[in-house]
Design a protein around this motif. Structure first.
Motif, PDB file in Angstrom:
ATOM      1  N   ARG A 117     -10.530  -2.098  -6.844  1.00 32.41           N
ATOM      2  CA  ARG A 117     -10.711  -2.086  -8.306  1.00 32.41           C
ATOM      3  C   ARG A 117     -10.722  -3.518  -8.848  1.00 32.41           C
ATOM      4  O   ARG A 117     -10.114  -4.431  -8.264  1.00 32.41           O
ATOM      5  N   ARG A 121       1.915  -2.182  -7.207  1.00 36.40           N
ATOM      6  CA  ARG A 121       0.740  -2.777  -6.561  1.00 36.40           C
ATOM      7  C   ARG A 121       0.441  -4.182  -7.085  1.00 36.40           C
ATOM      8  O   ARG A 121      -0.112  -5.003  -6.360  1.00 36.40           O
ATOM      9  N   ARG A 139      -3.768   0.496 -17.808  1.00 39.58           N
ATOM     10  CA  ARG A 139      -2.884  -0.547 -17.272  1.00 39.58           C
ATOM     11  C   ARG A 139      -2.273  -1.355 -18.420  1.00 39.58           C
ATOM     12  O   ARG A 139      -1.080  -1.635 -18.420  1.00 39.58           O
ATOM     13  N   ARG A 168      -6.764   6.156  -1.204  1.00 36.60           N
ATOM     14  CA  ARG A 168      -6.058   5.490  -2.315  1.00 36.60           C
ATOM     15  C   ARG A 168      -5.970   3.981  -2.090  1.00 36.60           C
ATOM     16  O   ARG A 168      -6.173   3.196  -3.009  1.00 36.60           O
ATOM     17  N   ASP A 217      10.382   2.058 -10.350  1.00 34.28           N
ATOM     18  CA  ASP A 217       9.260   2.470  -9.502  1.00 34.28           C
ATOM     19  C   ASP A 217       8.041   2.591 -10.420  1.00 34.28           C
ATOM     20  O   ASP A 217       7.867   3.602 -11.109  1.00 34.28           O
ATOM     21  N   THR A 218       7.206   1.548 -10.464  1.00 32.62           N
ATOM     22  CA  THR A 218       6.097   1.553 -11.429  1.00 32.62           C
ATOM     23  C   THR A 218       5.019   2.573 -11.059  1.00 32.62           C
ATOM     24  O   THR A 218       4.239   2.989 -11.911  1.00 32.62           O
ATOM     25  N   GLY A 219       4.979   2.993  -9.794  1.00 37.28           N
ATOM     26  CA  GLY A 219       4.035   4.032  -9.388  1.00 37.28           C
ATOM     27  C   GLY A 219       4.262   5.321 -10.155  1.00 37.28           C
ATOM     28  O   GLY A 219       3.326   6.071 -10.431  1.00 37.28           O
ATOM     29  N   LEU A 220       5.529   5.556 -10.510  1.00 33.77           N
ATOM     30  CA  LEU A 220       5.851   6.781 -11.263  1.00 33.77           C
ATOM     31  C   LEU A 220       5.162   6.798 -12.623  1.00 33.77           C
ATOM     32  O   LEU A 220       4.796   7.863 -13.124  1.00 33.77           O
ATOM     33  N   TYR A 254       2.197   5.532 -13.334  1.00 30.18           N
ATOM     34  CA  TYR A 254       0.807   5.937 -13.097  1.00 30.18           C
ATOM     35  C   TYR A 254       0.729   7.399 -12.675  1.00 30.18           C
ATOM     36  O   TYR A 254      -0.198   8.126 -13.041  1.00 30.18           O
ATOM     37  N   ILE A 283       2.794  -6.122  -9.169  1.00 28.56           N
ATOM     38  CA  ILE A 283       3.977  -6.705  -9.803  1.00 28.56           C
ATOM     39  C   ILE A 283       3.999  -8.225  -9.603  1.00 28.56           C
ATOM     40  O   ILE A 283       4.152  -8.982 -10.565  1.00 28.56           O
ATOM     41  N   LYS A 285       8.094   0.795   0.082  1.00 28.54           N
ATOM     42  CA  LYS A 285       8.445  -0.022  -1.092  1.00 28.54           C
ATOM     43  C   LYS A 285       9.637   0.564  -1.853  1.00 28.54           C
ATOM     44  O   LYS A 285      10.568  -0.150  -2.204  1.00 28.54           O
ATOM     45  N   PRO A 317       0.820  -1.216   0.000  1.00 29.54           N
ATOM     46  CA  PRO A 317       0.000   0.000   0.000  1.00 29.54           C
ATOM     47  C   PRO A 317       0.854   1.267   0.000  1.00 29.54           C
ATOM     48  O   PRO A 317       2.090   1.203   0.045  1.00 29.54           O
ATOM     49  N   SER A 320      -4.092   7.184  -8.891  1.00 28.61           N
ATOM     50  CA  SER A 320      -4.950   6.079  -8.456  1.00 28.61           C
ATOM     51  C   SER A 320      -6.289   6.067  -9.193  1.00 28.61           C
ATOM     52  O   SER A 320      -6.870   5.012  -9.423  1.00 28.61           O
TER      53      SER A 320
HETATM   54  O1  CDP Z   1       4.415   6.058  -3.312  1.00 30.98           O
HETATM   55  P1  CDP Z   1       2.997   5.566  -3.092  1.00 30.98           P
HETATM   56  O2  CDP Z   1       2.989   4.179  -2.565  1.00 30.98           O
HETATM   57  O3  CDP Z   1       2.172   6.516  -2.304  1.00 30.98           O
HETATM   58  O4  CDP Z   1       2.296   5.556  -4.543  1.00 30.98           O
HETATM   59  P2  CDP Z   1       2.888   5.032  -5.926  1.00 30.98           P
HETATM   60  O5  CDP Z   1       3.545   3.709  -5.759  1.00 30.98           O
HETATM   61  O6  CDP Z   1       3.686   6.114  -6.559  1.00 30.98           O
HETATM   62  O7  CDP Z   1       1.554   4.779  -6.770  1.00 30.98           O
HETATM   63  C1  CDP Z   1       0.618   5.814  -7.061  1.00 30.98           C
HETATM   64  C2  CDP Z   1      -0.663   5.162  -7.496  1.00 30.98           C
HETATM   65  O8  CDP Z   1      -0.417   4.471  -8.746  1.00 30.98           O
HETATM   66  C3  CDP Z   1      -1.198   4.096  -6.566  1.00 30.98           C
HETATM   67  O9  CDP Z   1      -2.061   4.611  -5.567  1.00 30.98           O
HETATM   68  C4  CDP Z   1      -1.936   3.150  -7.529  1.00 30.98           C
HETATM   69  O10 CDP Z   1      -3.249   3.580  -7.789  1.00 30.98           O
HETATM   70  C5  CDP Z   1      -1.159   3.280  -8.821  1.00 30.98           C
HETATM   71  N1  CDP Z   1      -0.287   2.123  -9.096  1.00 30.98           N
HETATM   72  C6  CDP Z   1      -0.859   0.985  -9.628  1.00 30.98           C
HETATM   73  O11 CDP Z   1      -2.070   0.917  -9.794  1.00 30.98           O
HETATM   74  N2  CDP Z   1      -0.091  -0.076  -9.964  1.00 30.98           N
HETATM   75  C7  CDP Z   1       1.236  -0.055  -9.788  1.00 30.98           C
HETATM   76  N3  CDP Z   1       1.968  -1.105 -10.152  1.00 30.98           N
HETATM   77  C8  CDP Z   1       1.844   1.089  -9.212  1.00 30.98           C
HETATM   78  C9  CDP Z   1       1.051   2.162  -8.853  1.00 30.98           C
END
Ligand code: CDP
Ligand code: CDP
Length: 201
Positions: A165, A108, A86, A158, A33-36, A38, A110, A16, A11, A77
């Protein structure tokens, strides 16, 4: 050169990224960093773009700049629930994961969707209060005008959207090892992650 994929999910603000960077440095692996990805799509949507087009047209330049704000996190998100967004990001992540020399990907989905065959899977978590406090300190340190209450609400909202989802929800893979860092220092969390990955080699 060998291929070795480490999947790190969890989360918001669980640690992470911090753990991923440290284990990547430890093993000499590349880190994504896959969040980047998104966040970059979310930022483009905040600027008036279409989410699917933005995801399809993402370039390295889009990952520059400050994407680590609460507004961009929320936008990320929201676009992350869209299956077409995605899908547009899958190939880049999978190619990164199987590069020669090893890779660490954090996000989230991987261990569940992007790299179900990853050699090591970690689910990094901590209580919502601890995570929100860590993120609050980070944002306040950057000079952002945020309150603890707002950051906690953002994290909870978030996490709920990401977990509820239909497409690639946030959840541990069946074969992931969970690390709860609520009571751990960064060094302790990294040492635990390195030990788990060593055991998978
Ligand atoms: O750093 P933080 O954990 O707060 O967020 P992040 O990893 O940068 O991800 C931002 C948003 O991207 C998340 O709240 C997810 O909705 C989305 N995300 C995702 O759906 N799948 C991933 N593999 C990575 C991020
Ligand atoms: O990538 P993710 O959003 O999961 O978290 P992060 O950005 O790596 O970590 C959020 C904040 O928690 C950072 O400021 C870390 O220094 C801090 N932190 C941590 O990651 N692990 C601990 N055991 C303690 C603090």
């Amino acid at each position: 050169m060998t291929r070795f994929t480490v999947a790190i999910d969890g989360p918001a603000a669980a640690g992470k990224g911090t753990i991923s960077k440290a284990v990547a440095a430890h093993f000499g692996f590349a880190h994504l960093d896959t969040g980047l990805l998104y966040r970059a799509v979310g930022a483009k949507v905040l600027a008036g773009g279409d989410p699917v087009q933005a995801a399809k047209a993402l370039t390295p330049k889009d990952l520059e700049g400050d994407l680590r704000t609460p507004e961009v996190a929320q936008a990320a998100s929201r676009v992350a629930v869209l299956p077409d967004v995605r899908a547009a990001l899958v190939t880049f992540q999978r190619d990164f994961a199987v590069r020669d020399g090893g890779a660490v990907l954090d996000g989230r989905d991987i261990g569940t969707v992007i790299c179900p065959d990853a050699q090591a899977k970690l689910f990094v978590t901590a209580s919502a209060e601890v995570r929100a406090e860590r993120r609050y300190l980070e944002l306040a340190d950057k000079g952002l005008d945020v309150t603890r209450e707002d950051v906690l609400a953002d994290v909870i909202e978030r996490d709920k959207r990401d977990s509820d989802r239909a497409e690639a929800p946030l959840k541990p893979a069946d074969d992931a090892i969970t690390i709860d860092t609520s009571e751990m220092s960064i060094d302790q969390a990294v040492a635990k992650a390195v030990a788990v990955i060593e055991a998978c080699r």
